[in-house]
Motif scaffolding. Sequence first.
Motif, PDB file in Angstrom:
ATOM      1  N   GLY A  48      20.785  25.789  40.793  1.00 18.81           N
ATOM      2  CA  GLY A  48      20.391  25.858  39.888  1.00 18.81           C
ATOM      3  C   GLY A  48      22.141  26.264  38.848  1.00 18.81           C
ATOM      4  N   ARG A  49      22.177  26.656  37.784  1.00 21.99           N
ATOM      5  CA  ARG A  49      23.559  26.744  36.535  1.00 21.99           C
ATOM      6  C   ARG A  49      24.015  27.654  37.429  1.00 21.99           C
ATOM      7  NH1 ARG A  49      20.449  28.754  31.470  1.00 21.99           N
ATOM      8  NH2 ARG A  49      18.998  26.587  31.123  1.00 21.99           N
ATOM      9  N   ALA A  50      25.389  27.090  37.406  1.00 22.15           N
ATOM     10  CA  ALA A  50      26.608  27.858  38.357  1.00 22.15           C
ATOM     11  C   ALA A  50      27.766  27.830  37.302  1.00 22.15           C
ATOM     12  CB  ALA A  50      26.735  27.409  39.328  1.00 22.15           C
ATOM     13  N   GLY A  51      28.911  29.055  37.383  1.00 20.67           N
ATOM     14  CA  GLY A  51      29.777  29.204  36.464  1.00 20.67           C
ATOM     15  C   GLY A  51      30.972  29.169  36.918  1.00 20.67           C
ATOM     16  N   ARG A  52      32.125  29.514  36.595  1.00 21.81           N
ATOM     17  CA  ARG A  52      33.396  30.021  37.614  1.00 21.81           C
ATOM     18  C   ARG A  52      33.090  31.239  38.135  1.00 21.81           C
ATOM     19  NH1 ARG A  52      37.714  27.066  37.442  1.00 21.81           N
ATOM     20  NH2 ARG A  52      38.890  28.664  37.500  1.00 21.81           N
ATOM     21  N   ARG A  71      20.800  39.784  42.947  1.00 23.02           N
ATOM     22  CA  ARG A  71      21.688  40.179  41.285  1.00 23.02           C
ATOM     23  C   ARG A  71      22.219  38.897  40.987  1.00 23.02           C
ATOM     24  NH1 ARG A  71      25.204  43.795  40.648  1.00 23.02           N
ATOM     25  NH2 ARG A  71      25.169  44.803  38.302  1.00 23.02           N
ATOM     26  N   LYS A  72      22.904  38.544  41.611  1.00 24.98           N
ATOM     27  CA  LYS A  72      23.747  37.683  41.927  1.00 24.98           C
ATOM     28  C   LYS A  72      23.988  36.705  43.057  1.00 24.98           C
ATOM     29  CE  LYS A  72      27.064  37.648  38.839  1.00 24.98           C
ATOM     30  NZ  LYS A  72      28.754  37.985  38.288  1.00 24.98           N
ATOM     31  N   LEU A  73      24.427  35.336  43.662  1.00 25.27           N
ATOM     32  CA  LEU A  73      24.608  34.470  44.700  1.00 25.27           C
ATOM     33  C   LEU A  73      26.074  33.727  44.101  1.00 25.27           C
ATOM     34  CD1 LEU A  73      23.926  33.169  46.889  1.00 25.27           C
ATOM     35  CD2 LEU A  73      22.506  31.681  46.059  1.00 25.27           C
ATOM     36  N   TRP A  74      27.415  34.209  44.535  1.00 26.46           N
ATOM     37  CA  TRP A  74      28.116  33.222  44.995  1.00 26.46           C
ATOM     38  C   TRP A  74      28.430  32.698  46.225  1.00 26.46           C
ATOM     39  CZ3 TRP A  74      28.699  38.709  44.625  1.00 26.46           C
ATOM     40  CH2 TRP A  74      28.788  39.145  43.491  1.00 26.46           C
ATOM     41  N   ALA A  75      28.926  31.072  45.583  1.00 26.03           N
ATOM     42  CA  ALA A  75      28.695  30.001  46.875  1.00 26.03           C
ATOM     43  C   ALA A  75      29.276  29.109  46.678  1.00 26.03           C
ATOM     44  CB  ALA A  75      27.184  29.637  46.471  1.00 26.03           C
ATOM     45  N   GLU A  83      27.210  31.914  40.522  1.00 26.64           N
ATOM     46  CA  GLU A  83      28.134  31.336  40.401  1.00 26.64           C
ATOM     47  C   GLU A  83      29.398  30.642  41.222  1.00 26.64           C
ATOM     48  OE1 GLU A  83      30.891  34.537  39.256  1.00 26.64           O
ATOM     49  OE2 GLU A  83      29.576  34.316  37.513  1.00 26.64           O
ATOM     50  N   TYR A  84      29.776  29.612  41.118  1.00 27.46           N
ATOM     51  CA  TYR A  84      30.537  28.569  42.089  1.00 27.46           C
ATOM     52  C   TYR A  84      31.384  29.324  42.597  1.00 27.46           C
ATOM     53  CZ  TYR A  84      27.286  24.264  42.515  1.00 27.46           C
ATOM     54  OH  TYR A  84      26.033  23.923  41.886  1.00 27.46           O
ATOM     55  N   ALA A  85      31.797  29.561  43.743  1.00 33.22           N
ATOM     56  CA  ALA A  85      33.644  29.592  44.155  1.00 33.22           C
ATOM     57  C   ALA A  85      33.609  28.565  45.232  1.00 33.22           C
ATOM     58  CB  ALA A  85      32.871  31.296  44.575  1.00 33.22           C
ATOM     59  N   ASP A  86      35.171  29.063  45.066  1.00 32.42           N
ATOM     60  CA  ASP A  86      36.220  28.347  46.436  1.00 32.42           C
ATOM     61  C   ASP A  86      35.418  29.055  47.844  1.00 32.42           C
ATOM     62  OD1 ASP A  86      37.595  29.968  46.494  1.00 32.42           O
ATOM     63  OD2 ASP A  86      39.342  28.519  45.311  1.00 32.42           O
ATOM     64  N   VAL A  87      36.247  28.807  48.384  1.00 29.13           N
ATOM     65  CA  VAL A  87      36.225  29.518  50.216  1.00 29.13           C
ATOM     66  C   VAL A  87      36.764  30.388  50.277  1.00 29.13           C
ATOM     67  CG1 VAL A  87      36.429  29.686  52.451  1.00 29.13           C
ATOM     68  CG2 VAL A  87      35.677  27.805  51.662  1.00 29.13           C
ATOM     69  N   GLN A  88      38.274  30.444  49.401  1.00 31.23           N
ATOM     70  CA  GLN A  88      38.776  31.984  49.459  1.00 31.23           C
ATOM     71  C   GLN A  88      38.750  33.104  48.452  1.00 31.23           C
ATOM     72  OE1 GLN A  88      40.235  28.702  49.232  1.00 31.23           O
ATOM     73  NE2 GLN A  88      41.028  28.205  51.257  1.00 31.23           N
ATOM     74  N   GLY A  97      30.190  30.283  52.595  1.00 25.90           N
ATOM     75  CA  GLY A  97      29.935  29.689  51.404  1.00 25.90           C
ATOM     76  C   GLY A  97      28.775  30.376  50.518  1.00 25.90           C
ATOM     77  N   LEU A  98      28.450  31.372  51.428  1.00 26.24           N
ATOM     78  CA  LEU A  98      27.539  32.086  50.628  1.00 26.24           C
ATOM     79  C   LEU A  98      27.954  34.101  51.124  1.00 26.24           C
ATOM     80  CD1 LEU A  98      24.079  30.102  52.169  1.00 26.24           C
ATOM     81  CD2 LEU A  98      24.761  29.876  49.727  1.00 26.24           C
ATOM     82  N   VAL A  99      27.454  34.404  49.443  1.00 26.50           N
ATOM     83  CA  VAL A  99      27.535  35.587  49.207  1.00 26.50           C
ATOM     84  C   VAL A  99      26.465  35.943  48.291  1.00 26.50           C
ATOM     85  CG1 VAL A  99      28.648  37.605  49.185  1.00 26.50           C
ATOM     86  CG2 VAL A  99      29.980  36.048  50.423  1.00 26.50           C
ATOM     87  N   LEU A 100      25.580  36.683  48.741  1.00 29.46           N
ATOM     88  CA  LEU A 100      24.439  37.518  47.633  1.00 29.46           C
ATOM     89  C   LEU A 100      24.075  39.192  47.510  1.00 29.46           C
ATOM     90  CD1 LEU A 100      21.660  37.032  46.252  1.00 29.46           C
ATOM     91  CD2 LEU A 100      20.448  37.337  48.520  1.00 29.46           C
ATOM     92  N   GLU A 101      24.141  39.166  46.602  1.00 31.97           N
ATOM     93  CA  GLU A 101      24.345  40.474  46.604  1.00 31.97           C
ATOM     94  C   GLU A 101      22.608  40.950  45.631  1.00 31.97           C
ATOM     95  OE1 GLU A 101      27.351  43.352  44.635  1.00 31.97           O
ATOM     96  OE2 GLU A 101      26.684  43.140  43.263  1.00 31.97           O
ATOM     97  N   CYS A 102      21.804  41.948  46.441  1.00 25.74           N
ATOM     98  CA  CYS A 102      21.010  42.585  45.832  1.00 25.74           C
ATOM     99  C   CYS A 102      21.084  44.171  46.337  1.00 25.74           C
ATOM    100  CB  CYS A 102      20.162  41.054  46.981  1.00 25.74           C
ATOM    101  SG  CYS A 102      20.334  41.685  48.809  1.00 25.74           S
ATOM    102  N   GLU A 103      18.924  44.571  46.223  1.00 27.65           N
ATOM    103  CA  GLU A 103      18.919  46.207  45.627  1.00 27.65           C
ATOM    104  C   GLU A 103      18.457  45.752  47.347  1.00 27.65           C
ATOM    105  OE1 GLU A 103      18.998  47.868  43.875  1.00 27.65           O
ATOM    106  OE2 GLU A 103      19.185  46.899  41.454  1.00 27.65           O
TER     107      GLU A 103
END
Length: 264
Positions: A12-16, A51-55, A74-79, A93-99
Amino acid sequence: MAKSERKRALRGRAGRMKGGRGSGRGTSGHTRLWGRHAVEAALKNPARQHRKLWATREGIESLDGELPADFPVEYADVQDLARLVAKDAPHQGLVLECEPLEDVFLDEVLGGEADRPIVVLDQVTDPHNVGAIMRSAAAFNAAAIVTQDRHAPPESGVLAKSASGALETVPWVRVVNLARALDELAENGYWRIGLTGAAEATLAEALPAGPVALVLGAEGEGMRHNIEVHCDALAKLPISSVMESLNVSNAAAIALYAVTTRNS
């Protein structure tokens, strides 16, 4: 939909990436999950509110399933992702914040099905062990796990990673009083078997034909006396004398297998 198409649908859409660093705890009142199996299972769970997926791009590529077009990614690098999780956590490479998942109550899981045991944990507090037990519970079609709320780990990324997706599929009942929960299990036809190396009978000898609740205590201390006296039988796993005991998650897996195969 073909697997390749499902993967494309996840991009999907991804930003910084914005913000997020530290201990692996979600923002106030939320849970942060990481690793492909845990995140993918949470994304597929309709009971989860996300809430949000960082990947990383590779992390998104590894997923199997669909995200809504407006899903917050949101795309992110490994660091950067490493700052969002516990130290050295394998986030893949995947971090999800949720309820957090909504509470499950004991009467909701008391089906009395002979082939679907319930696992009761007495003061097992290590999230790795609880997660591993949850994974075995899913593998052997257990109806639920039951813990005492004050003496069990919270829902977390560590537990979810160890559960490898089972956190989303195995009902987790957290009760105030474990002894009362065992009484309720008995009232609903469950034969309560406490696992302890001090027992005379083996688990195979103690298993009945009907519904079973397997009760396991913490490593070292084992079950508390008040929990033992609320069991209908005590049983041991017939392990070699060269080893004093098994890790509680290994013992749970073996016990669940024994229940599954008792009539085969």
